[in-house]
Design a protein around this motif. Structure first.
Motif, PDB file in Angstrom:
ATOM      1  N   SER A  51      39.731  -9.525  -8.997  1.00 35.07           N
ATOM      2  CA  SER A  51      39.038  -9.662 -10.269  1.00 35.07           C
ATOM      3  C   SER A  51      39.774  -8.802 -11.305  1.00 35.07           C
ATOM      4  O   SER A  51      39.820  -7.585 -11.186  1.00 35.07           O
ATOM      5  N   ILE A  52      40.349  -9.456 -12.300  1.00 31.15           N
ATOM      6  CA  ILE A  52      41.119  -8.736 -13.308  1.00 31.15           C
ATOM      7  C   ILE A  52      40.324  -8.672 -14.601  1.00 31.15           C
ATOM      8  O   ILE A  52      39.951  -9.695 -15.167  1.00 31.15           O
ATOM      9  N   ARG A  53      40.032  -7.429 -15.016  1.00 30.27           N
ATOM     10  CA  ARG A  53      39.313  -7.193 -16.268  1.00 30.27           C
ATOM     11  C   ARG A  53      40.228  -6.388 -17.188  1.00 30.27           C
ATOM     12  O   ARG A  53      41.298  -5.946 -16.788  1.00 30.27           O
ATOM     13  N   ALA A  56      40.216  -2.809 -15.576  1.00 31.90           N
ATOM     14  CA  ALA A  56      40.456  -2.574 -14.152  1.00 31.90           C
ATOM     15  C   ALA A  56      40.878  -3.844 -13.421  1.00 31.90           C
ATOM     16  O   ALA A  56      40.555  -4.949 -13.836  1.00 31.90           O
ATOM     17  N   HIS A  57      41.595  -3.634 -12.328  1.00 32.33           N
ATOM     18  CA  HIS A  57      41.890  -4.689 -11.364  1.00 32.33           C
ATOM     19  C   HIS A  57      41.084  -4.330 -10.126  1.00 32.33           C
ATOM     20  O   HIS A  57      41.323  -3.296  -9.504  1.00 32.33           O
ATOM     21  N   VAL A  58      40.123  -5.171  -9.757  1.00 37.30           N
ATOM     22  CA  VAL A  58      39.213  -4.857  -8.663  1.00 37.30           C
ATOM     23  C   VAL A  58      39.419  -5.874  -7.539  1.00 37.30           C
ATOM     24  O   VAL A  58      39.483  -7.081  -7.781  1.00 37.30           O
ATOM     25  N   LEU A  59      39.512  -5.366  -6.309  1.00 36.97           N
ATOM     26  CA  LEU A  59      39.686  -6.225  -5.144  1.00 36.97           C
ATOM     27  C   LEU A  59      38.375  -6.322  -4.366  1.00 36.97           C
ATOM     28  O   LEU A  59      37.695  -5.325  -4.147  1.00 36.97           O
ATOM     29  N   PHE A  60      38.044  -7.535  -3.947  1.00 35.75           N
ATOM     30  CA  PHE A  60      36.891  -7.788  -3.086  1.00 35.75           C
ATOM     31  C   PHE A  60      37.444  -8.402  -1.802  1.00 35.75           C
ATOM     32  O   PHE A  60      38.215  -9.363  -1.865  1.00 35.75           O
ATOM     33  N   GLY A  61      37.069  -7.844  -0.651  1.00 38.04           N
ATOM     34  CA  GLY A  61      37.623  -8.306   0.613  1.00 38.04           C
ATOM     35  C   GLY A  61      36.557  -8.791   1.577  1.00 38.04           C
ATOM     36  O   GLY A  61      35.443  -8.262   1.622  1.00 38.04           O
ATOM     37  N   PHE A  62      36.924  -9.811   2.371  1.00 39.26           N
ATOM     38  CA  PHE A  62      35.996 -10.437   3.312  1.00 39.26           C
ATOM     39  C   PHE A  62      36.716 -10.715   4.622  1.00 39.26           C
ATOM     40  O   PHE A  62      37.878 -11.112   4.620  1.00 39.26           O
ATOM     41  N   VAL A  77      28.995 -19.357 -10.939  1.00 41.36           N
ATOM     42  CA  VAL A  77      27.683 -19.685 -11.496  1.00 41.36           C
ATOM     43  C   VAL A  77      27.416 -18.762 -12.680  1.00 41.36           C
ATOM     44  O   VAL A  77      27.618 -17.546 -12.586  1.00 41.36           O
ATOM     45  N   SER A  78      26.981 -19.321 -13.793  1.00 37.91           N
ATOM     46  CA  SER A  78      26.688 -18.529 -14.988  1.00 37.91           C
ATOM     47  C   SER A  78      25.646 -17.454 -14.673  1.00 37.91           C
ATOM     48  O   SER A  78      24.596 -17.747 -14.090  1.00 37.91           O
ATOM     49  N   GLY A  79      25.957 -16.219 -15.017  1.00 38.16           N
ATOM     50  CA  GLY A  79      25.029 -15.112 -14.790  1.00 38.16           C
ATOM     51  C   GLY A  79      25.225 -14.392 -13.467  1.00 38.16           C
ATOM     52  O   GLY A  79      24.542 -13.415 -13.184  1.00 38.16           O
ATOM     53  N   VAL A  80      26.147 -14.875 -12.639  1.00 32.82           N
ATOM     54  CA  VAL A  80      26.431 -14.212 -11.356  1.00 32.82           C
ATOM     55  C   VAL A  80      27.843 -13.631 -11.421  1.00 32.82           C
ATOM     56  O   VAL A  80      28.827 -14.359 -11.427  1.00 32.82           O
ATOM     57  N   GLY A  81      27.918 -12.321 -11.486  1.00 30.78           N
ATOM     58  CA  GLY A  81      29.203 -11.634 -11.519  1.00 30.78           C
ATOM     59  C   GLY A  81      29.645 -11.240 -10.124  1.00 30.78           C
ATOM     60  O   GLY A  81      28.926 -11.449  -9.136  1.00 30.78           O
ATOM     61  N   PRO A  82      30.839 -10.628 -10.020  1.00 24.92           N
ATOM     62  CA  PRO A  82      31.354 -10.230  -8.704  1.00 24.92           C
ATOM     63  C   PRO A  82      30.442  -9.273  -7.945  1.00 24.92           C
ATOM     64  O   PRO A  82      30.262  -9.416  -6.737  1.00 24.92           O
ATOM     65  N   ASN A  83      29.845  -8.305  -8.629  1.00 25.37           N
ATOM     66  CA  ASN A  83      28.972  -7.365  -7.919  1.00 25.37           C
ATOM     67  C   ASN A  83      27.696  -8.036  -7.425  1.00 25.37           C
ATOM     68  O   ASN A  83      27.204  -7.736  -6.338  1.00 25.37           O
TER      69      ASN A  83
END
Length: 192
Positions: A51-53, A56-62, A77-83
């Protein structure tokens, strides 16, 4: 773009892990579902969403590619962010989320902290056609390692140690490698 990181787990907390790859430590945000499996390992492979803002450059791992795909669908989906997407995947398994969306079960989604009725409905409406829950036939044809990993995570969440869960599930999958997660857990619980 980073597809995955494979390396040594230098640090693991319930919200993030530091994965050391070739001398560089990457801080990767993780879900609570993946934490028990990551914390006990010396090495792991995480499928990454970057996720590049502006700030910040934020990594999400699975641990599973399917979880990353669901995460990407959620943040679309509108209104749903990465967190928020990570919070949903920390509260519900992939299968629970897919089932809730396919069946229109907004009460399960509303049970996730921070998800209200409108957001739950928006997730269902936007993703219903994109998500199809896996049938039993498809689940049994999945690689045993994916079902095995999900089963270990579920048993750890139930309070069993990761080592104990892995030992029992190894025996269960040795007898029948085509088991789906639900049946594997049921068999493992009789042995614990």
């Amino acid at each position: 773009m980073i597809d995955y990181l494979k390396g040594v787990v230098a640090e693991a907390t319930p919200t993030y892990a530091v994965i050391e790859c070739c001398g560089v430590g990457y801080e990767v945000n993780i879900t609570l579902m993946d934490y028990p499996l990551i914390s006990g390992n010396q090495e792991c492979k995480l499928y990454v969403h970057e996720s590049i803002r502006e700030d910040a450059h934020v990594l999400f791992g699975f641990l599973r590619k399917r979880t990353r795909e669901l995460f990407r669908l959620l943040i679309g989906v509108s209104g749903v962010g990465p967190n928020t997407g990570r919070l949903i995947l920390s509260s519900l398994t992939d299968e629970q989320l897919e089932s809730a969306i396919a069946s229109g079960n907004d009460s399960l989604l509303k049970g996730v902290k921070g998800i209200g009725g409108k957001t739950a409905q928006r997730i269902i409406v936007d993703l219903r056609d994109k998500i199809k829950p896996e049938s039993d036939a498809l689940i049994t044809s999945m690689p045993a390692s994916e079902s095995y990993d999900d089963s270990v995570a579920a048993l750890v969440m139930l309070g069993f140690s990761a080592q104990q869960s892995q030992k029992v599930l190894t025996k269960v999958f040795a007898k029948d490698p085509t088991l789906n997660t639900e049946r594997a857990i049921k068999q493992a619980l009789t042995m614990l």
